[in-house]
Design an enzyme around this catalytic site. Structure first.
Site: not given
Ligand code: ZN
Length: 461
Positions: A62, A211, A273, A324
Site C-alpha cells: 500500500h 479487500h 497474511h 505491505d
Molecule cells: Zn495489506
C-alpha cells in the site's frame, strides 16, 4: 517507452534457473534476456559485474502508507493493536490528493528498487476524493500509481481493490472508509480505467483484489472472480485473531477455510497474511497452488502473528513476500525476518533450507522470486526461481566490497546478503533491462526525495 538497445552484461557468478553459474554473459534485447552463456570469458564491450541474482517481486504494497512510516509507534491511552494503528492510517490518508499519492508512491517504489525489488503488486484501495466522491476519471488515483512506477522504472502489477463493507455480514462502511467504496458497476469502470492507466508501462499487469472477507459479501466475491478469469486475485485473509473470531461468528468457518470452500482458489490467487491457519487449512492452502503472501516486517510491526511456514513448505506450498505498510522497505529484511520468525518459534536454525539447497539465503530468495512472479501475474512460463532466457532482465548485482560479502562465493554470498549485509549489499539494479540503481542509489533519488519531503510537509504539518 523507447526501445532499449541490445547489450551484453557479464557476471563472475549468477543465480540461474538451474543453479549457480560462473562467468556468465547475458544478452539483453528490448528489456529481456535473449541469450545466456556460462563458463565463458568477458568480451570487449561487456558491462562487468561480480555477482548477479534475480530481482524479487514485492507481492503486497500500500504505497501511500510509506508516508506514515514511524508515525504510529507511540503508545496510546488504550492497548495498541492493529485496529488502533488503522485509525492512525485512516487519519493520514484523509487529505491525500492524486499528486500527493504520486509523490509518496514514487518514494516507496524508488526504495523498493534500491532494496532489491523489481516489481510491485500494488493493492490499491484509495480511490475517491477526500469527500468520498469518485474523481471525474474514476481511475485518477490508479493513474497516479502507474505514473510513479513508470517514473522510477519499477514493474507494476496493479490490483484495484473492491471494498464495500466494514465487517462480516455486509455491515455498512465507516466514515474513515469513504474513499475506498464501490458497487460492482463502479468497480468495473475503475478496472477499465486502471487498464488504460498502465498502458504506457513495460509488461504491466492488472489484476483485482477483494479487500477481505470483512469488506465483500459472498455474492460480490463471486462476481469479482468472474471479472478476473485469467488475472491475479489477491485478498487479505487471516491477519488478525479478532478477524478469525468474527468470521467464525458470522459463518461457522475460519477465513481461509471459508475461502477454500466458497471460491475457486487456484494459482491465480494470493492470500495475503495467511497467518492464522489450522493444520488442515495449511495443508489445503498449500495444495491449492495459491501463493501465501507474507509481509514479515509489517506483520511484526502490527503484532499479527507467525505464519506456519514449516508445515506449509512440507506440503510444497508457494509463498512470497510483500512490504505491505512500507514502514521499512528491504527485500533482504523481509526474508530474514521470515526465517527468524520460524527459528524463534521452533527453536532451531536454517528452517526453510533443505538437503537439495542447503543455503538458507538461496532457498528464501529462490522461493520468494518464484512465488512473487506467480502472484504478480507474470505469464506461467515466466514463473522461475532464477535468471532465465525470455524473462525480463530484472536483476540485482551485489556489492562485493561490502565487508559482509568479503571472501565468499555463490551461495555464501546470498547468505551474506540476506543475513548480514542487508540492503547495503545491493550494488546495481536493472528492471526490464534498464539500470535504475548503481552504487545502491537510484538515479532519480535526489529529485524524488525533494518532492516527497515537500508533499509530506503539507500532509502531516
Ligand atoms: Zn495489506
Amino acid at each position: 517507452m523507447a526501445a532499449i538497445p541490445a547489450r551484453s552484461i557479464f557476471a563472475e557468478a549468477a543465480l540461474l534457473e538451474h543453479g549457480w553459474a560462473s562467468d556468465v554473459r547475458f544478452m539483453v534485447r528490448e528489456g529481456r534476456i535473449s541469450a545466456i552463456e556460462s563458463g565463458v570469458a568477458a568480451q570487449v564491450g561487456d558491462e562487468r559485474h561480480g555477482c548477479m541474482i534475480p530481482g524479487l517481486g514485492n507481492l503486497h504494497s500500500h504505497a501511500f502508507q510509506r508516508g506514515m512510516a514511524g508515525l504510529a509507534e507511540q503508545r496510546g491511552d488504550t492497548d495498541d493493536s492493529f485496529w488502533t494503528w488503522r485509525e492512525v492510517m485512516y487519519r493520514f490518508l484523509d487529505r491525500m490528493t492524486p499528486d500527493d499519492l504520486h509523490a509518496v508512491a514514487a518514494m516507496a517504489y524508488l526504495e523498493m528498487l534500491e532494496g532489491g525489488f523489481t516489481r510491485v503488486g500494488e493493492f490499491h484501495y484509495l480511490h475517491h476524493d477526500p469527500e468520498g466522491r469518485a474523481y471525474a476519471d474514476p481511475a485518477e488515483m490508479s493513474a497516479a500509481i502507474a505514473r510513479a512506477a513508470g517514473e522510477v522504472g519499477l514493474g507494476l502489477t496493479l490490483l484495484p481493490v473492491f471494498y464495500a463493507h466494514s465487517g462480516f455480514g455486509a455491515q455498512p462502511p465507516s466514515t474513515g472508509q469513504r474513499r475506498f467504496i464501490h458497487d460492482l458497476d463502479g468497480f468495473a469502470r475503475l478496472l477499465d480505467g486502471a487498464r488504460q492507466a498502465v498502458r504506457g508501462l513495460d509488461d504491466a499487469v492488472v489484476g483485482l483484489a477483494p479487500h477481505s472477507l470483512r469488506a465483500v459479501s459472498p455474492e460480490q466475491l463471486a462476481a469479482l472472480e468472474r471479472m478476473a478469469p485469467d488475472s491475479p486475485i489477491h485478498i487479505h485473509i487471516a491477519e488478525q485473531v479478532r478477524e478469525v473470531e468474527h468470521c467464525l461468528a458470522w459463518s461457522g468457518l475460519r477465513p481461509v477455510e471459508w475461502l477454500l470452500d466458497h471460491a475457486d482458489v487456484d494459482r491465480r490467487w494470493c492470500l495475503v497474511h495467511a497467518t492464522h491457519m489450522t493444520a488442515d487449512e495449511t495443508r489445503r492452502l498449500a495444495r491449492s497452488g495459491a501463493v501465501a503472501g507474507l509481509c514479515p516486517i509489517t506483520e511484526g510491526n502490527l503484532g499479527d502473528g507467525l505464519f506456519p511456514a514449516q508445515a506449509f513448505l512440507a506440503e510444497g506450498g508457494n509463498w512470497g513476500v510483500g512490504s505491505d505498510s512500507n514502514v521499512l522497505i528491504d527485500a533482504t529484511e523481509e526474508l530474514r525476518l521470515f526465517e527468524y520468525g520460524q527459528r524463534l518459534q521452533h527453536r532451531g536454525r536454517n528452517i526453510v533450507a533443505s538437503r537439495e539447497i542447503r543455503s538458507t539465503g538461496e532457498t528464501l530468495w529462490r522461493q520468494a522470486v518464484q512465488g512473487g512472479a506467480q502472484a504478480l501475474g507474470v505469464k506461467e512460463e515466466g514463473v522461475k526461481s532464477g535468471l532465465s532466457i525470455g524473462l525480463p532482465f530484472d536483476a540485482v548485482s551485489l556489492d562485493l566490497d561490502h565487508p559482509s560479502l568479503a571472501a565468499r562465493g555463490s551461495d555464501r554470498l546470498i547468505d551474506g546478503l540476506v543475513f548480514a549485509a542487508g540492503r547495503g549489499g545491493v550494488d546495481c539494479v536493472w528492471r526490464f533491462g534498464a539500470q535504475v540503481v548503481s552504487g545502491g542509489r537510484h538515479r532519480a533519488r535526489d529529485a524524488v526525495v525533494r518532492r516527497y519531503r515537500d508533499r509530506l510537509g503539507r500532509l502531516i504539518g
